[in-house]
Design a protein around this motif. Structure first.
Motif, PDB file in Angstrom:
ATOM      1  N   MET A  57       0.825  -1.205   0.000  1.00  0.00           N
ATOM      2  CA  MET A  57       0.000   0.000   0.000  1.00  0.00           C
ATOM      3  C   MET A  57       0.860   1.256   0.000  1.00  0.00           C
ATOM      4  SD  MET A  57      -2.910  -1.137   2.764  1.00  0.00           S
ATOM      5  CE  MET A  57      -3.320   0.514   3.287  1.00  0.00           C
ATOM      6  N   PHE A  58       1.924   1.222   0.785  1.00  0.00           N
ATOM      7  CA  PHE A  58       2.756   2.414   0.910  1.00  0.00           C
ATOM      8  C   PHE A  58       3.482   2.708  -0.405  1.00  0.00           C
ATOM      9  CE2 PHE A  58       6.368   4.935   2.584  1.00  0.00           C
ATOM     10  CZ  PHE A  58       5.611   5.939   3.170  1.00  0.00           C
ATOM     11  N   LEU A  59       3.974   1.650  -1.017  1.00  0.00           N
ATOM     12  CA  LEU A  59       4.656   1.802  -2.300  1.00  0.00           C
ATOM     13  C   LEU A  59       3.697   2.427  -3.315  1.00  0.00           C
ATOM     14  CD1 LEU A  59       7.237   1.129  -3.958  1.00  0.00           C
ATOM     15  CD2 LEU A  59       6.077  -0.970  -4.651  1.00  0.00           C
ATOM     16  N   ALA A  60       2.496   1.864  -3.396  1.00  0.00           N
ATOM     17  CA  ALA A  60       1.512   2.372  -4.357  1.00  0.00           C
ATOM     18  C   ALA A  60       1.163   3.829  -4.053  1.00  0.00           C
ATOM     19  CB  ALA A  60       0.259   1.508  -4.320  1.00  0.00           C
ATOM     20  N   TYR A  61       1.019   4.153  -2.780  1.00  0.00           N
ATOM     21  CA  TYR A  61       0.687   5.513  -2.368  1.00  0.00           C
ATOM     22  C   TYR A  61       1.754   6.493  -2.855  1.00  0.00           C
ATOM     23  CZ  TYR A  61      -0.235   9.431   0.798  1.00  0.00           C
ATOM     24  OH  TYR A  61      -0.485  10.663   1.324  1.00  0.00           O
ATOM     25  N   MET A  62       3.012   6.108  -2.629  1.00  0.00           N
ATOM     26  CA  MET A  62       4.106   6.993  -3.024  1.00  0.00           C
ATOM     27  C   MET A  62       4.181   7.150  -4.539  1.00  0.00           C
ATOM     28  SD  MET A  62       5.527   8.469  -0.709  1.00  0.00           S
ATOM     29  CE  MET A  62       5.834   8.533   1.009  1.00  0.00           C
ATOM     30  N   VAL A  63       3.970   6.059  -5.252  1.00  0.00           N
ATOM     31  CA  VAL A  63       4.010   6.119  -6.715  1.00  0.00           C
ATOM     32  C   VAL A  63       2.934   7.086  -7.221  1.00  0.00           C
ATOM     33  CG1 VAL A  63       3.548   4.796  -8.822  1.00  0.00           C
ATOM     34  CG2 VAL A  63       5.021   3.830  -7.047  1.00  0.00           C
ATOM     35  N   VAL A  64       1.716   6.945  -6.689  1.00  0.00           N
ATOM     36  CA  VAL A  64       0.618   7.798  -7.152  1.00  0.00           C
ATOM     37  C   VAL A  64       0.868   9.260  -6.775  1.00  0.00           C
ATOM     38  CG1 VAL A  64      -1.845   8.280  -6.953  1.00  0.00           C
ATOM     39  CG2 VAL A  64      -1.056   5.939  -7.121  1.00  0.00           C
ATOM     40  N   LEU A  65       1.388   9.472  -5.571  1.00  0.00           N
ATOM     41  CA  LEU A  65       1.638  10.838  -5.111  1.00  0.00           C
ATOM     42  C   LEU A  65       2.662  11.539  -6.007  1.00  0.00           C
ATOM     43  CD1 LEU A  65       0.181  11.977  -2.696  1.00  0.00           C
ATOM     44  CD2 LEU A  65       2.257  11.719  -1.357  1.00  0.00           C
ATOM     45  N   THR A  66       3.755  10.868  -6.310  1.00  0.00           N
ATOM     46  CA  THR A  66       4.774  11.483  -7.174  1.00  0.00           C
ATOM     47  C   THR A  66       4.220  11.691  -8.579  1.00  0.00           C
ATOM     48  OG1 THR A  66       5.734   9.289  -6.937  1.00  0.00           O
ATOM     49  CG2 THR A  66       7.109  11.120  -6.312  1.00  0.00           C
ATOM     50  N   HIS A  67       3.397  10.743  -9.013  1.00  0.00           N
ATOM     51  CA  HIS A  67       2.782  10.862 -10.330  1.00  0.00           C
ATOM     52  C   HIS A  67       1.870  12.102 -10.387  1.00  0.00           C
ATOM     53  CE1 HIS A  67       0.876   9.602 -14.060  1.00  0.00           C
ATOM     54  NE2 HIS A  67      -0.304   9.765 -13.476  1.00  0.00           N
ATOM     55  N   LEU A  68       1.014  12.246  -9.373  1.00  0.00           N
ATOM     56  CA  LEU A  68       0.106  13.398  -9.322  1.00  0.00           C
ATOM     57  C   LEU A  68       0.893  14.699  -9.262  1.00  0.00           C
ATOM     58  CD1 LEU A  68      -2.720  12.336  -6.833  1.00  0.00           C
ATOM     59  CD2 LEU A  68      -2.957  12.786  -9.267  1.00  0.00           C
ATOM     60  N   ALA A  69       1.922  14.712  -8.398  1.00  0.00           N
ATOM     61  CA  ALA A  69       2.711  15.929  -8.232  1.00  0.00           C
ATOM     62  C   ALA A  69       3.444  16.271  -9.520  1.00  0.00           C
ATOM     63  CB  ALA A  69       3.699  15.763  -7.091  1.00  0.00           C
ATOM     64  N   GLY A  70       3.935  15.251 -10.216  1.00  0.00           N
ATOM     65  CA  GLY A  70       4.683  15.485 -11.446  1.00  0.00           C
ATOM     66  C   GLY A  70       3.819  16.123 -12.518  1.00  0.00           C
ATOM     67  N   LYS A  71       2.542  15.723 -12.575  1.00  0.00           N
ATOM     68  CA  LYS A  71       1.655  16.271 -13.589  1.00  0.00           C
ATOM     69  C   LYS A  71       1.054  17.612 -13.170  1.00  0.00           C
ATOM     70  CE  LYS A  71      -0.896  13.182 -16.156  1.00  0.00           C
ATOM     71  NZ  LYS A  71      -1.874  12.086 -16.244  1.00  0.00           N
ATOM     72  N   GLY A  72       1.056  17.882 -11.854  1.00  0.00           N
ATOM     73  CA  GLY A  72       0.514  19.149 -11.386  1.00  0.00           C
ATOM     74  C   GLY A  72      -0.980  19.254 -11.662  1.00  0.00           C
ATOM     75  N   THR A  73      -1.450  20.472 -11.918  1.00  0.00           N
ATOM     76  CA  THR A  73      -2.891  20.666 -12.091  1.00  0.00           C
ATOM     77  C   THR A  73      -3.381  20.121 -13.424  1.00  0.00           C
ATOM     78  OG1 THR A  73      -2.344  22.890 -12.804  1.00  0.00           O
ATOM     79  CG2 THR A  73      -3.186  22.647 -10.579  1.00  0.00           C
TER      80      THR A  73
END
Lengths: 433, 330
Positions: free
Chosen positions: A415-431
């Protein structure tokens, strides 16, 4: 029996240590979202809407992680610590029930409207739903910290026919350490969320310098952190004073004071040796501890010898406290420096953006250290003076605990790995995400 | 006359558990049906439960919370014995809860993986809950036969949740997906009918005190109303889904309402069989109850909060009434 106690603690510690990451972020992020939402309502600027939507995604993800690990925790109170409910269930139970009734349903139901209902309800109702989610998360913190604080510094209870019951619920709720612990935790949540907002915005700016939304949220996060950091210094100090008054054994462990003495030195760094009951390689400030804690260089401080054998293991408490303070000081510096570097819409240089990105999860690290201090620091007590941790364990066998612990570790890691992957993905794309 | 607090809290716990089973039942059922749908339909299915699943699960926390808080002695026994199935259920709940969020943000094979985990978590949760129910109503007796019985109840509950999930989809979707859901609902109903019959036959053998309560004339005659009403509700599901399948006019909420009725009736039968025990043959609700001071303090909270809770839950269902559509902000 020792094996059961050890595994019960390992499993519960893993679970609360993992769980607390997510509420720490969502308690304050809910209020930050409300701010974004109101800014959009006032300005009608689609950039604020995009910002709100992006951070709502982060919030929803984090909230889900908090909910599912929280449900696990609600079961583990009973499965891992049957003696806890038997002994103090008449106090702990109602507080947990109030949390479910007043906070969980509120946040869960209005989160549905907040996430999926923007085009289905009027604007003011959507803002109201966002506010209810924020109030719900803070209320949840109120009840759970009231219970935790009561376990640290119990007041307001009476013993009747061998049972511990509440004599005065007001005193149970507003026990001596509660106001300090609650404020300390809320500010910790604010700092954590502020650094996550600033850090992920910096991460975005490293990829796209002209992202206006990311610039705005970087500034929001840094300003919030700069305001909260000094407040946390004051509240933390007051919390420490309160602990000295009500849980002096914990302070003795934090400061690694082995013997009761006058004019006690402040141990800056050392390797506390729990076996030989002394500090190796100590770097000390003469009379510092007496001065800091009693505001008198020659004052007497109680050492661990005064509480033996009911004392906590010193090394983890000692190191976790220093790590917490150290990370906190760095966060303070980074926040103020960041506010300066982003003044009048300036974009900080890349190496500074990297620094902010590196500090994204600093709040988590400091909060974890803080909880290690307060939870290990109160050992061997589960409820100070009333119930020992060892007497609350039981229920499951070592084999059952071991098997389920393995399952939890694998699940949490995934779960933690997936959370971090999604978070960096979201942050990388921004708005544009 | 003073209030019988343990009885009040037993009723509240029953209500919370029933609401949990019905509400989370439909979203667990939708989760278990995921592999039977294509990618676009899966998005719609998830969207139909999106605004609700979190609050639905909160009823479990409340139900178990009341057990923990109002009947601490029983909580220790029940959750102690059920330690491992509880752990499996929790892992299932975690997987599906986060899969829900992750699948929305993932693409390609990641999305497939989360869809699969969403299905697996829903199934693991449902099966573990049924297994625990089977262990619970047989008083946690050890032995192969009892374990087999619990496995049977585990499978039955999965069937029941599939019925709830499919009828929920009939209510919340249209077109091809609704057509599929009609078929699923009929399969689910057949499964439930078989399961209820088997469990009803096995239960008197598995627990003697249940047997005594069931075969106690003339009360047995009044009790017969329960299976008769259940049959009627089942017939309603069958008839309404049949008419909808043939394209004849029929309200789309009837199958779901009737499925809820089946669950409510089964729950009433169970409550009747067990009362006044909270751990069958071992502990009554009065023996297990917490101190009156704690119960009173909680009752105040319940009385104040429950009307608000019902009001805003109803409001949320009203906001999201009608057919589901995909998209986070629509």
């Amino acid at each position: 029996m020792d094996e059961v106690l050890l595994l019960s603690r390992a499993q519960f510690g893993l679970n609360i240590g993992f769980h607390i990451l997510f509420p720490t972020l969502t308690i304050a992020l809910a209020w930050i979202l409300l701010y974004f939402r109101i800014r959009y309502a006032q300005s009608g600027d689609p950039a604020w809407l995009a910002t709100y939507k992006l951070w709502t995604k982060v919030f929803a993800l984090t909230f889900a992680m908090g909910v599912v690990t929280g449900i696990t925790m609600s079961f583990q109170f009973g499965t891992n610590w049957p003696g806890f409910m038997l002994k103090v269930g008449n106090i702990a139970g109602p507080l947990l029930a109030y949390e479910v009734l007043t906070a969980f349903f509120l946040e869960a139901t209005f989160l549905g409207i907040m996430l999926f209902g923007m085009n289905r309800v009027p604007g003011w109702m959507h803002i109201f739903a966002s506010a209810m989610v924020a109030i719900g998360t803070s209320l949840s913190a109120f009840w759970i910290l009231a219970l935790n604080s009561w376990m640290q510094t119990p007041t307001g209870h009476v013993v009747q026919a061998g049972q511990i019951i509440a004599g005065d619920w007001w005193q149970v709720l507003f026990n001596p350490s509660f106001p300090y612990r609650f404020t300390h935790m809320l500010i910790a949540s604010g700092l954590t969320a502020a650094f996550v907002v600033a850090g992920l915005s910096a991460w975005r700016l490293l990829r796209a310098q002209d992202d206006k939304s990311a610039r705005a949220t970087l500034r929001t996060g840094l300003v919030l952190a700069a305001v909260l950091a000094p407040a946390q210094v004051i509240v933390g100090d007051q919390h420490g004073m309160n602990t000295l008054e009500h849980q002096p054994a914990k302070i003795a462990a934090i400061e690694a004071i082995w013997k009761t003495e006058k004019g006690v030195p402040l141990v800056l760094l050392a390797i506390p040796d729990d076996e030989k009951r002394r500090n190796d390689f100590a770097i000390e400030i003469p009379k510092g501890a007496s001065l800091l804690l009693k505001h008198d260089a020659d004052a007497e401080l109680k050492g661990l010898d005064a509480f033996a054998p009911d004392t906590a293991p010193v090394a983890p408490v000692f190191f976790a406290f220093r790590a917490m303070v150290g990370i906190g000081v760095l966060m303070f510096i980074v926040a103020w420096w960041g506010v300066w570097a982003t003044r009048r819409g300036m974009l900080p240089p890349r190496w500074m953006l990297w620094t902010f990105a590196g500090f994204t999860f600093s709040g988590w690290a400091a909060t974890e250290c803080g909880w290690i201090v307060t939870e290990i620091g109160r050992q061997p007590w589960l409820v100070t003076g009333i119930l020992r941790t060892a007497d609350a364990a039981g229920g499951a066998s070592g084999a059952q605990l071991g098997a389920s612990l393995t399952g939890y570790v694998i699940t949490y890691a995934g779960m933690f790995l997936a959370y971090m992957v999604v978070l960096t993905h979201l942050a990388g794309k921004g708005t544009q995400a | 006359m003073s209030l019988d607090l343990p009885l009040v809290f037993a009723a509240l716990m029953g209500l919370a558990m029933l609401l949990y089973v019905v509400l989370d039942g439909y979203d667990l059922g939708v989760g278990m049906l995921m592999p039977a749908a294509d990618a676009r339909e899966q998005d719609l299915m998830v969207a139909s439960i999106g605004p609700f699943w979190d609050a639905n699960e909160t009823w479990l926390v409340l139900g178990v919370g009341i057990l923990l808080v109002a009947f601490p002695a029983a909580h220790g026994v029940v959750l102690g014995v059920l330690y491992l199935p509880v752990a499996w259920m929790l892992i299932g709940l975690m997987l599906r809860g986060v899969a829900f969020e992750f699948r929305m943000k993932a693409e390609g094979w990641h999305r497939e993986l989360w869809n699969w985990l969403f299905w697996f978590g829903s199934f693991l949760t449902s099966f573990a809950q049924g297994f625990m129910l089977g262990r619970y109503i047989t008083g946690f007796h050890p032995g192969f036969g009892y374990t087999l019985f619990a496995l049977l109840v585990g499978a039955s509950l999965c069937g029941g949740y599939v019925l709830l999930g499919a009828t929920w989809l009939i209510l919340k979707t249209q077109g091809v997906l609704q057509g599929k859901a009609l078929g699923w609902a009929r399969w689910g109903l057949a499964w439930v009918a078989l399961a209820i019959a088997l469990v009803s036959l096995a239960t008197p053998f598995a627990s003697q005190s249940v047997q005594l309560k069931w075969f106690d004339f003339p009360r047995t005659l009044a009790l017969l109303l329960l299976p008769l009403a259940t049959l009627a509700a089942g017939w309603l599901v069958w008839g309404a889904t049949g008419r909808l399948k043939r394209g004849e006019p029929a309200p789309d909420w009837v199958p779901f309402a009737a499925a809820v009725a089946i669950f409510t009736l089964a729950f009433a039968g169970l409550a009747y069989s067990l009362f006044p025990f909270v751990v069958i043959d071992r502990m009554t609700i009065w023996e297990a109850a917490a101190h009156p001071s704690a119960l009173k303090f909680m009752l105040v909270g319940v009385v104040i909060v429950l009307p608000f809770l019902i009001a805003y839950t109803a409001f949320a269902y009203r906001v999201f009434r009608g057919k589901a559509s995909t998209g986070l902000y629509e």
